[in-house]
Enzyme design. Structure first.
Site, PDB file in Angstrom:
ATOM      1  N   ASN A 291      43.796  36.160  48.058  1.00 40.67           N
ATOM      2  CA  ASN A 291      44.422  35.963  46.763  1.00 40.67           C
ATOM      3  C   ASN A 291      43.326  35.710  45.747  1.00 40.67           C
ATOM      4  O   ASN A 291      42.583  34.729  45.850  1.00 40.67           O
ATOM      5  CB  ASN A 291      45.401  34.786  46.801  1.00 40.67           C
ATOM      6  CG  ASN A 291      46.649  35.130  47.576  1.00 40.67           C
ATOM      7  OD1 ASN A 291      47.339  36.093  47.276  1.00 40.67           O
ATOM      8  ND2 ASN A 291      46.946  34.347  48.593  1.00 40.67           N
ATOM      9  N   ARG A 293      42.954  34.538  42.782  1.00 39.00           N
ATOM     10  CA  ARG A 293      43.463  33.699  41.692  1.00 39.00           C
ATOM     11  C   ARG A 293      43.574  32.270  42.187  1.00 39.00           C
ATOM     12  O   ARG A 293      43.348  31.990  43.365  1.00 39.00           O
ATOM     13  CB  ARG A 293      44.844  34.199  41.263  1.00 39.00           C
ATOM     14  CG  ARG A 293      45.807  34.274  42.452  1.00 39.00           C
ATOM     15  CD  ARG A 293      47.222  34.588  42.065  1.00 39.00           C
ATOM     16  NE  ARG A 293      48.069  34.935  43.193  1.00 39.00           N
ATOM     17  CZ  ARG A 293      48.618  34.079  44.046  1.00 39.00           C
ATOM     18  NH1 ARG A 293      48.388  32.791  43.917  1.00 39.00           N
ATOM     19  NH2 ARG A 293      49.376  34.503  45.039  1.00 39.00           N
TER      20      ARG A 293
END
Length: 455
Positions: A291, A293
């Site tokens: 991910n 982020r």
């Protein structure tokens, strides 16, 4: 340091970023849809600008309007939070072209690691273990049947460009494959505009273990330990904790080292998470995805490591080195997060938007944090994610953290909408959860069937 940043998000993560920026002396610009005119992040930011109507495709996903807002307000950087445009490489590339700093990795790295097929290939190059699966995109049911026969059932179908539990199906046998593939592909096309799939052997039962990493533009990469996210419903996380009760010292060192190796291989910059599946029976772990982020569950890592991840994101985007080196990071105690949603667990978790007529958030004592954008009198719009708060606790050990969470949930009081607070209280009090004896199948196969029998 930046003078002003724009937060391209809403809800509790927008509030979290505004607070971090203010503590760094950085001005903030909030964006909002017409449905969020009275939202807390709008009131807290130094400036706020409407970017469109309620529908997210016309507001929080409207790249042109968001970039125009950044230019109009003189924002030097954009923090995307999580969800919406946070993993959209096109948006990151547009920011680069307009000389606005995207607070996250480069578009190139997002393309490399955001696409599950590309990420899998890069991890093989990096020497990080991956599950057996397809070597490229799968577009037809005929291809899917052939690949599944080669790697063996059960398998997982996953959208190549997916996230948030969309475009994912478990398949136990060939009879289930065709309808599952068609449904997952259609869901992926609708959610991401990309129906490409890939297939991997399902590790079952398994623990879902993720490692928080931070990297800067000087090539420094560190980890902040692992989180156990195995309590999930329909591939959506419900409760997270750090450290994992399933991991000992040796395995922890191996899995965090693999995460750092993965991030170094792609020259990763900013905050990111490497997710693994752990086969407890063999002790082997496999890369699942990255991910690119900040994560919903980042507060549990902040509690145990003492590192403010959002502030590090802003500093790194500004060109600063990480404020800590790996040898400076120490881990203390145990942290747990429960996601509080406006939904009805007794009716298949149906969303419950509406006006909050009364709200009391738990507080008091050391090691309790509630991240929320709710307030009494606020009307939860029906257009967005149902999460209204995150309750995060920290204790000297896991038992203390569990007891503190039970206490916090007992105090949580919201009127006007239905929430999953009682559901979370029963979950955190379940003997299996208290003992740390659970995997990714526990919530759906063990806990929920019993919970839904209750009156």
């Amino acid at each position: 340091m930046f003078n002003k940043i724009l937060i391209a998000n809403r809800g509790e993560i927008a509030v979290r970023i505004i607070r971090a920026a203010r503590e760094l002396g950085v001005g903030t610009v909030a964006i909002y849809s017409t449905a969020d005119r009275d939202a807390l992040h709008v009131h807290l930011a130094d400036e706020a600008i409407c970017v469109g109507p309620a529908r997210s495709t016309e507001s929080y996903l409207n790249m042109n309007n968001i970039l125009s807002a950044a230019v109009a307000t003189g924002a030097q950087a954009i923090h995307p939070g999580f969800g919406f445009l946070s993993e959209n490489s096109k948006f990151a590339r547009l920011c680069e072209e307009m000389n606005i700093k995207f607070i996250g990795p480069s578009a190139k790295v997002m393309d490399m690691m955001g696409d599950k097929i590309n990420a899998r290939a890069e991890m093989i190059k990096a020497g990080v273990p991956v599950t057996p699966g397809s070597e490229g995109e799968v577009h037809t049911t005929d291809e899917a049947v052939k690949i599944a026969e080669e790697i063996g059932y059960p398998i997982m179908l996953k959208a190549s460009a997916g996230g948030g539990g969309k475009g994912i199906r478990k398949v136990n046998n060939v009879e289930e494959l065709v309808p599952a593939f068609e449904a997952a592909q259609a869901e992926a096309q609708a959610a991401f505009g990309n129906g490409a799939m890939f297939i991997e052997r399902m590790i079952f039962p398994a623990r879902h273990i993720e490692v928080q990493i931070l990297g800067d533009s000087q090539g420094n990469v560190i980890h902040l330990g692992e989180r156990d996210c195995s309590l999930q419903r329909n591939n959506q996380k419900v409760l997270e904790e750090s450290p994992s009760a399933a991991i000992g010292h040796t395995l922890r060192n191996e899995i965090t080292a693999a995460a750092v190796k993965a991030a170094q291989h792609v020259s990763y910059e900013n905050a990111g998470t490497i997710e693994f599946l752990l086969d407890e029976s063999s002790g082997k772990f496999y890369f699942m995805e990255m991910n690119t982020r900040v994560q919903v569950e980042h507060p549990v890592t902040e509690f145990v490591s003492g590192v403010d991840i959002v502030k590090e994101q802003i500093r790194v985007a500004n060109g600063n080195e990480l404020s800590v080196k790996q040898e400076d990071v120490t881990f203390s105690g145990h942290a747990i997060e429960c996601r509080i949603n406006a939904e009805n667990p007794k009716f298949n978790f149906a969303p419950s938007p509406g006006k909050i007529t009364n709200l009391f958030l738990p507080n008091g004592g050391v090691g309790l944090r509630v991240d929320s954008a709710m307030y009494s009198g606020y009307s939860i719009p029906p257009y967005y994610d149902s999460m209204i708060a995150k309750v995060i606790v920290h204790g000297e050990n896991r038992f203390e953290a569990l007891m503190k969470m039970q206490r916090a949930l007992l105090e949580f009081d919201v009127e006007g909408v239905i929430t999953n607070v009682d559901f979370q209280l029963e979950l955190i009090s379940d003997p299996h959860v208290v003992a740390g004896d659970y995997d990714t199948s526990f919530l759906g196969n063990v806990f929920l069937p019993e919970y839904q029998k209750e009156d």
